[in-house]
Motif scaffolding. Structure first.
Motif, PDB file in Angstrom:
ATOM      1  N   PRO A 164       0.825  -1.213   0.000  1.00  0.00           N
ATOM      2  CA  PRO A 164       0.000   0.000   0.000  1.00  0.00           C
ATOM      3  C   PRO A 164       0.857   1.261   0.000  1.00  0.00           C
ATOM      4  O   PRO A 164       2.053   1.225   0.322  1.00  0.00           O
ATOM      5  CB  PRO A 164      -0.797  -0.119   1.305  1.00  0.00           C
ATOM      6  N   ASN A 165       0.249   2.378  -0.375  1.00  0.00           N
ATOM      7  CA  ASN A 165       0.957   3.653  -0.384  1.00  0.00           C
ATOM      8  C   ASN A 165       1.431   4.021   1.021  1.00  0.00           C
ATOM      9  O   ASN A 165       0.752   3.753   2.018  1.00  0.00           O
ATOM     10  CB  ASN A 165       0.060   4.761  -0.931  1.00  0.00           C
ATOM     11  N   VAL A 166       2.592   4.673   1.077  1.00  0.00           N
ATOM     12  CA  VAL A 166       3.141   5.135   2.348  1.00  0.00           C
ATOM     13  C   VAL A 166       2.593   6.519   2.687  1.00  0.00           C
ATOM     14  O   VAL A 166       2.199   6.804   3.815  1.00  0.00           O
ATOM     15  CB  VAL A 166       4.677   5.165   2.291  1.00  0.00           C
ATOM     16  N   SER A 167       2.565   7.401   1.698  1.00  0.00           N
ATOM     17  CA  SER A 167       2.061   8.763   1.868  1.00  0.00           C
ATOM     18  C   SER A 167       1.678   9.298   0.493  1.00  0.00           C
ATOM     19  O   SER A 167       1.760   8.573  -0.502  1.00  0.00           O
ATOM     20  CB  SER A 167       3.139   9.655   2.504  1.00  0.00           C
ATOM     21  N   HIS A 168       1.265  10.560   0.429  1.00  0.00           N
ATOM     22  CA  HIS A 168       0.894  11.122  -0.866  1.00  0.00           C
ATOM     23  C   HIS A 168       2.115  11.385  -1.740  1.00  0.00           C
ATOM     24  O   HIS A 168       1.977  11.668  -2.937  1.00  0.00           O
ATOM     25  CB  HIS A 168       0.084  12.418  -0.681  1.00  0.00           C
ATOM     26  N   THR A 169       3.328  11.261  -1.192  1.00  0.00           N
ATOM     27  CA  THR A 169       4.549  11.446  -1.977  1.00  0.00           C
ATOM     28  C   THR A 169       5.275  10.130  -2.274  1.00  0.00           C
ATOM     29  O   THR A 169       6.239  10.114  -3.029  1.00  0.00           O
ATOM     30  CB  THR A 169       5.535  12.395  -1.261  1.00  0.00           C
ATOM     31  N   ILE A 170       4.803   9.026  -1.665  1.00  0.00           N
ATOM     32  CA  ILE A 170       5.427   7.713  -1.881  1.00  0.00           C
ATOM     33  C   ILE A 170       4.334   6.677  -2.110  1.00  0.00           C
ATOM     34  O   ILE A 170       3.553   6.373  -1.206  1.00  0.00           O
ATOM     35  CB  ILE A 170       6.283   7.291  -0.667  1.00  0.00           C
ATOM     36  N   GLY A 171       4.279   6.160  -3.313  1.00  0.00           N
ATOM     37  CA  GLY A 171       3.267   5.163  -3.649  1.00  0.00           C
ATOM     38  C   GLY A 171       2.604   5.465  -4.974  1.00  0.00           C
ATOM     39  O   GLY A 171       3.056   6.311  -5.750  1.00  0.00           O
ATOM     40  N   ARG A 172       1.523   4.768  -5.249  1.00  0.00           N
ATOM     41  CA  ARG A 172       0.817   4.923  -6.524  1.00  0.00           C
ATOM     42  C   ARG A 172       0.234   6.324  -6.672  1.00  0.00           C
ATOM     43  O   ARG A 172      -0.251   6.919  -5.708  1.00  0.00           O
ATOM     44  CB  ARG A 172      -0.329   3.915  -6.638  1.00  0.00           C
ATOM     45  N   TYR A 173       0.268   6.795  -7.913  1.00  0.00           N
ATOM     46  CA  TYR A 173      -0.410   8.057  -8.226  1.00  0.00           C
ATOM     47  C   TYR A 173      -1.006   7.947  -9.627  1.00  0.00           C
ATOM     48  O   TYR A 173      -0.287   7.646 -10.574  1.00  0.00           O
ATOM     49  CB  TYR A 173       0.558   9.245  -8.169  1.00  0.00           C
ATOM     50  N   PRO A 174      -2.322   8.188  -9.760  1.00  0.00           N
ATOM     51  CA  PRO A 174      -3.315   8.396  -8.703  1.00  0.00           C
ATOM     52  C   PRO A 174      -3.352   7.216  -7.721  1.00  0.00           C
ATOM     53  O   PRO A 174      -2.941   6.112  -8.063  1.00  0.00           O
ATOM     54  CB  PRO A 174      -4.634   8.526  -9.462  1.00  0.00           C
ATOM     55  N   ALA A 175      -3.870   7.461  -6.545  1.00  0.00           N
ATOM     56  CA  ALA A 175      -3.792   6.492  -5.456  1.00  0.00           C
ATOM     57  C   ALA A 175      -4.454   5.159  -5.788  1.00  0.00           C
ATOM     58  O   ALA A 175      -4.049   4.116  -5.281  1.00  0.00           O
ATOM     59  CB  ALA A 175      -4.418   7.079  -4.190  1.00  0.00           C
ATOM     60  N   ASP A 176      -5.481   5.180  -6.653  1.00  0.00           N
ATOM     61  CA  ASP A 176      -6.193   3.952  -6.991  1.00  0.00           C
ATOM     62  C   ASP A 176      -5.836   3.431  -8.377  1.00  0.00           C
ATOM     63  O   ASP A 176      -6.543   2.599  -8.944  1.00  0.00           O
ATOM     64  CB  ASP A 176      -7.701   4.169  -6.900  1.00  0.00           C
ATOM     65  N   CYS A 177      -4.726   3.906  -8.953  1.00  0.00           N
ATOM     66  CA  CYS A 177      -4.355   3.465 -10.303  1.00  0.00           C
ATOM     67  C   CYS A 177      -3.887   2.014 -10.278  1.00  0.00           C
ATOM     68  O   CYS A 177      -3.505   1.469  -9.239  1.00  0.00           O
ATOM     69  CB  CYS A 177      -3.290   4.374 -10.903  1.00  0.00           C
ATOM     70  N   ILE A 178      -3.919   1.388 -11.445  1.00  0.00           N
ATOM     71  CA  ILE A 178      -3.555  -0.020 -11.571  1.00  0.00           C
ATOM     72  C   ILE A 178      -2.259  -0.136 -12.372  1.00  0.00           C
ATOM     73  O   ILE A 178      -2.167   0.391 -13.480  1.00  0.00           O
ATOM     74  CB  ILE A 178      -4.670  -0.810 -12.277  1.00  0.00           C
ATOM     75  N   GLU A 237      12.902   1.128  -1.991  1.00  0.00           N
ATOM     76  CA  GLU A 237      13.363  -0.078  -1.296  1.00  0.00           C
ATOM     77  C   GLU A 237      12.932  -0.050   0.167  1.00  0.00           C
ATOM     78  O   GLU A 237      12.426  -1.049   0.700  1.00  0.00           O
ATOM     79  CB  GLU A 237      14.885  -0.190  -1.394  1.00  0.00           C
ATOM     80  N   THR A 238      13.123   1.078   0.818  1.00  0.00           N
ATOM     81  CA  THR A 238      12.731   1.204   2.225  1.00  0.00           C
ATOM     82  C   THR A 238      11.230   1.016   2.405  1.00  0.00           C
ATOM     83  O   THR A 238      10.771   0.403   3.380  1.00  0.00           O
ATOM     84  CB  THR A 238      13.147   2.575   2.778  1.00  0.00           C
ATOM     85  N   ALA A 239      10.454   1.529   1.452  1.00  0.00           N
ATOM     86  CA  ALA A 239       8.994   1.432   1.532  1.00  0.00           C
ATOM     87  C   ALA A 239       8.480   0.053   1.145  1.00  0.00           C
ATOM     88  O   ALA A 239       7.291  -0.234   1.303  1.00  0.00           O
ATOM     89  CB  ALA A 239       8.353   2.490   0.637  1.00  0.00           C
ATOM     90  N   GLY A 240       9.354  -0.804   0.616  1.00  0.00           N
ATOM     91  CA  GLY A 240       8.951  -2.169   0.288  1.00  0.00           C
ATOM     92  C   GLY A 240       8.442  -2.373  -1.114  1.00  0.00           C
ATOM     93  O   GLY A 240       7.881  -3.432  -1.423  1.00  0.00           O
TER      94      GLY A 240
END
Length: 265
Positions: A164-178, A237-240
């Motif tokens: 899952p996303n870590v924050s709005h700056t780390i993870g998928r964008y848009p948040a629900d994108c595939i 890497e840190t975020a997995g």
């Protein structure tokens, strides 16, 4: 005991055995039906007495259906989905993914026997039924004589890929994108802020253990490209999101996060 009591006890035992047998058959039917409709995505789903062998591609305790469930073992980015001569296990015909849909492994014989279209359509039906691809694909002959299944929409397989996303700056964008949607560019994987700029790579796993993706968001001129790439890779890497062992490679058009492998979850 009287004959009447013996008869009564015998009837009770008989009814109990019938009930037990009926319950066992109902349980077996339920499990088999569930396995027939559910695709395997990990080897664990192929363990046990029943396994998942009806439609999901389990064979000898291994899932041979599709990645990303088999991502860590890297089986070349193929969905094992049909068997020459027919059958529901030990698949030897595959469809390459996630984009080109090349059907591979079909026997050349008998010549002009129609087996290429047959195996391709078998893969299409099985992958649709197991929720691996969305309906809408069709089989077509390539100019080289090979067979392709496309267009492939593997959104169901990729929607839960990765952590899952870590924050709005780390993870998928848009948040629900595939991942791998929109031709590989509709989903971005943000990898933190560097010198006040949001960095990202395109979230389009190629089912490879040597991924490569350009780090975006860095200035075109006089940008701190290398440190920006290193910061991006370390963050992911840190975020997995990726495994260790990656590196940064500079090219004419920018800098790339190179030779990395995504984590499934």
């Amino acid at each position: 005991k009287s004959n009447k009591e013996k008869k009564s006890n015998k009837e009770k035992k008989s009814n109990k055995e019938k009930k037990s047998s009926k319950e066992k058959n109902e349980t077996t039917s339920s499990v088999d039906a569930d396995n027939f409709s559910r695709a395997c995505t990990t080897d664990d789903e192929c363990k046990g007495y029943y396994g998942n062998s009806e439609s999901a591609g389990c064979w000898l305790g291994k899932c041979q259906m599709c990645l990303p469930g088999n991502y860590r073992t890297f089986r070349g980015g193929k969905c094992m989905c049909a068997k020459n001569g027919g059958g529901n296990d030990n698949f030897d015909v595959s469809v390459s993914g996630p984009r080109n849909g090349l059907v591979d492994g079909v026997s050349l014989f008998p010549l002009f026997g129609g087996q290429f279209f047959d195996r391709c359509n078998e893969c299409r039906r099985r992958m649709e039924a197991d929720g691996v691809i969305m309906p809408g694909s069709s089989c077509s002959r390539n100019p080289t004589g090979t067979m392709s299944l496309g267009p492939l929409n593997m959104d169901p397989l990729w929607k839960d890929f990765g952590p899952p996303n870590v924050s709005h700056t780390i993870g998928r964008y848009p948040a629900d994108c595939i991942p791998n949607s929109g031709g590989g560019s509709a989903c971005k994987l943000r990898c933190g802020i560097h010198n006040g700029r949001q960095l990202h790579i395109n979230y389009n796993p190629r089912m490879s253990n040597r991924e490569r993706s350009q780090v975006m968001g860095l200035p075109l001129f006089f940008g701190d490209w290398r440190n920006g790439c290193l910061a991006c890779g370390s963050t992911l890497e840190t975020a997995g999101f990726i495994e260790s062992g990656w590196e940064c490679t500079r090219r004419m058009d920018g800098i790339y996060l190179d030779k990395f492998q995504y984590r499934m979850q």
